[in-house]
Design a protein around this motif. Structure first.
Motif, PDB file in Angstrom:
ATOM      1  N   LYS A 169       3.487 103.385 -55.266  1.00 61.77           N
ATOM      2  CA  LYS A 169       4.888 103.169 -54.883  1.00 61.77           C
ATOM      3  C   LYS A 169       5.515 102.068 -55.733  1.00 61.77           C
ATOM      4  O   LYS A 169       6.648 102.195 -56.210  1.00 61.77           O
ATOM      5  CB  LYS A 169       4.983 102.818 -53.402  1.00 61.77           C
ATOM      6  CG  LYS A 169       6.388 102.570 -52.914  1.00 61.77           C
ATOM      7  CD  LYS A 169       6.400 102.272 -51.434  1.00 61.77           C
ATOM      8  CE  LYS A 169       7.822 102.151 -50.937  1.00 61.77           C
ATOM      9  NZ  LYS A 169       7.890 102.084 -49.481  1.00 61.77           N
TER      10      LYS A 169
ATOM     11  N   ASP B 198      10.690 101.336 -62.542  1.00 59.97           N
ATOM     12  CA  ASP B 198      11.731 101.899 -63.406  1.00 59.97           C
ATOM     13  C   ASP B 198      13.134 101.589 -62.912  1.00 59.97           C
ATOM     14  O   ASP B 198      14.065 101.480 -63.711  1.00 59.97           O
ATOM     15  CB  ASP B 198      11.574 103.420 -63.533  1.00 59.97           C
ATOM     16  CG  ASP B 198      10.394 103.808 -64.398  1.00 59.97           C
ATOM     17  OD1 ASP B 198       9.930 102.963 -65.190  1.00 59.97           O
ATOM     18  OD2 ASP B 198       9.940 104.955 -64.278  1.00 59.97           O
ATOM     19  N   GLN B 199      13.293 101.453 -61.601  1.00 58.97           N
ATOM     20  CA  GLN B 199      14.619 101.208 -61.033  1.00 58.97           C
ATOM     21  C   GLN B 199      14.900  99.733 -60.759  1.00 58.97           C
ATOM     22  O   GLN B 199      16.047  99.358 -60.541  1.00 58.97           O
ATOM     23  CB  GLN B 199      14.796 101.981 -59.722  1.00 58.97           C
ATOM     24  CG  GLN B 199      14.886 103.485 -59.897  1.00 58.97           C
ATOM     25  CD  GLN B 199      13.546 104.168 -59.746  1.00 58.97           C
ATOM     26  OE1 GLN B 199      12.699 103.699 -59.011  1.00 58.97           O
ATOM     27  NE2 GLN B 199      13.344 105.265 -60.451  1.00 58.97           N
ATOM     28  N   VAL B 200      13.890  98.910 -60.747  1.00 53.99           N
ATOM     29  CA  VAL B 200      14.058  97.492 -60.418  1.00 53.99           C
ATOM     30  C   VAL B 200      14.759  96.774 -61.566  1.00 53.99           C
ATOM     31  O   VAL B 200      14.352  96.876 -62.717  1.00 53.99           O
ATOM     32  CB  VAL B 200      12.688  96.837 -60.124  1.00 53.99           C
ATOM     33  CG1 VAL B 200      12.824  95.336 -59.961  1.00 53.99           C
ATOM     34  CG2 VAL B 200      12.067  97.452 -58.885  1.00 53.99           C
ATOM     35  N   LYS B 201      15.815  96.048 -61.212  1.00 56.48           N
ATOM     36  CA  LYS B 201      16.588  95.330 -62.228  1.00 56.48           C
ATOM     37  C   LYS B 201      16.328  93.824 -62.211  1.00 56.48           C
ATOM     38  O   LYS B 201      16.558  93.145 -63.194  1.00 56.48           O
ATOM     39  CB  LYS B 201      18.069  95.605 -62.036  1.00 56.48           C
ATOM     40  CG  LYS B 201      18.405  97.071 -62.307  1.00 56.48           C
ATOM     41  CD  LYS B 201      19.866  97.351 -62.146  1.00 56.48           C
ATOM     42  CE  LYS B 201      20.247  98.775 -62.410  1.00 56.48           C
ATOM     43  NZ  LYS B 201      19.332  99.810 -62.068  1.00 56.48           N
TER      44      LYS B 201
ATOM     45  N   GLU C 112      16.631  94.704 -53.563  1.00 60.73           N
ATOM     46  CA  GLU C 112      17.121  93.731 -54.547  1.00 60.73           C
ATOM     47  C   GLU C 112      18.324  92.944 -54.036  1.00 60.73           C
ATOM     48  O   GLU C 112      19.341  92.816 -54.703  1.00 60.73           O
ATOM     49  CB  GLU C 112      17.421  94.410 -55.881  1.00 60.73           C
ATOM     50  CG  GLU C 112      16.181  95.011 -56.517  1.00 60.73           C
ATOM     51  CD  GLU C 112      16.407  95.496 -57.921  1.00 60.73           C
ATOM     52  OE1 GLU C 112      16.344  94.646 -58.832  1.00 60.73           O
ATOM     53  OE2 GLU C 112      16.651  96.695 -58.094  1.00 60.73           O
TER      54      GLU C 112
ATOM     55  N   LEU D 288      12.607  96.029 -52.659  1.00 60.52           N
ATOM     56  CA  LEU D 288      13.227  97.026 -53.529  1.00 60.52           C
ATOM     57  C   LEU D 288      14.739  97.162 -53.308  1.00 60.52           C
ATOM     58  O   LEU D 288      15.433  97.739 -54.136  1.00 60.52           O
ATOM     59  CB  LEU D 288      12.538  98.375 -53.375  1.00 60.52           C
ATOM     60  CG  LEU D 288      11.100  98.402 -53.870  1.00 60.52           C
ATOM     61  CD1 LEU D 288      10.449  99.737 -53.559  1.00 60.52           C
ATOM     62  CD2 LEU D 288      11.029  98.084 -55.355  1.00 60.52           C
TER      63      LEU D 288
ATOM     64  N   GLN E 289      10.280  92.334 -60.876  1.00 61.36           N
ATOM     65  CA  GLN E 289       9.413  92.980 -61.861  1.00 61.36           C
ATOM     66  C   GLN E 289       8.155  92.157 -62.115  1.00 61.36           C
ATOM     67  O   GLN E 289       7.056  92.706 -62.181  1.00 61.36           O
ATOM     68  CB  GLN E 289      10.167  93.178 -63.188  1.00 61.36           C
ATOM     69  CG  GLN E 289      11.271  94.190 -63.106  1.00 61.36           C
ATOM     70  CD  GLN E 289      12.130  94.220 -64.343  1.00 61.36           C
ATOM     71  OE1 GLN E 289      12.169  93.268 -65.108  1.00 61.36           O
ATOM     72  NE2 GLN E 289      12.854  95.301 -64.527  1.00 61.36           N
TER      73      GLN E 289
ATOM     74  N   THR F 246       5.933 103.196 -59.483  1.00 61.72           N
ATOM     75  CA  THR F 246       7.035 104.150 -59.580  1.00 61.72           C
ATOM     76  C   THR F 246       8.386 103.438 -59.466  1.00 61.72           C
ATOM     77  O   THR F 246       9.331 103.770 -60.179  1.00 61.72           O
ATOM     78  CB  THR F 246       6.909 105.224 -58.486  1.00 61.72           C
ATOM     79  OG1 THR F 246       5.660 105.887 -58.647  1.00 61.72           O
ATOM     80  CG2 THR F 246       8.038 106.225 -58.558  1.00 61.72           C
ATOM     81  N   ALA F 247       8.480 102.459 -58.600  1.00 59.99           N
ATOM     82  CA  ALA F 247       9.740 101.744 -58.359  1.00 59.99           C
ATOM     83  C   ALA F 247      10.138 100.847 -59.525  1.00 59.99           C
ATOM     84  O   ALA F 247      11.319 100.521 -59.675  1.00 59.99           O
ATOM     85  CB  ALA F 247       9.632 100.920 -57.088  1.00 59.99           C
TER      86      ALA F 247
END
Length: 87
Positions: A70, A76-79, A41, A39, A84, A73-74
């Protein structure tokens, strides 16, 4: 975590992914650390580790199941697309 990072830096094959999956299967207390690093990244290590992590899920999904909330939920923030896909 440094031992896992070093392994991922120096090894990048399906065989290595299976080896790490076996290691995490024997040391499930390390799975949370792996997810946390993914996470972050940090390219390319998070991408590689995410692929390795997907191998763990394929091989031993019951070990990953406790982390589903977990991971979801994460997302949404993973770019990183690779992360993904692996989550």
């Amino acid at each position: 975590m440094q031992d896992i990072i070093d392994f991922v830096k120096n090894n990048y094959s399906k065989t290595d992914a299976l080896r790490l999956a076996d290691y995490l299967g024997e040391n499930p207390d390390r799975i949370g650390e792996v997810i946390d690093f993914i996470l972050l990244e940090e390219e390319p290590l998070s991408r590689r580790l995410a692929w390795y992590f997907s191998t763990l899920f394929d091989k031993k999904p019951h070990l990953v199941a406790p982390y589903f909330d977990k991971m979801i939920t994460a997302l949404d923030q993973v770019k990183m697309p690779a992360v993904q896909r692996s989550f």
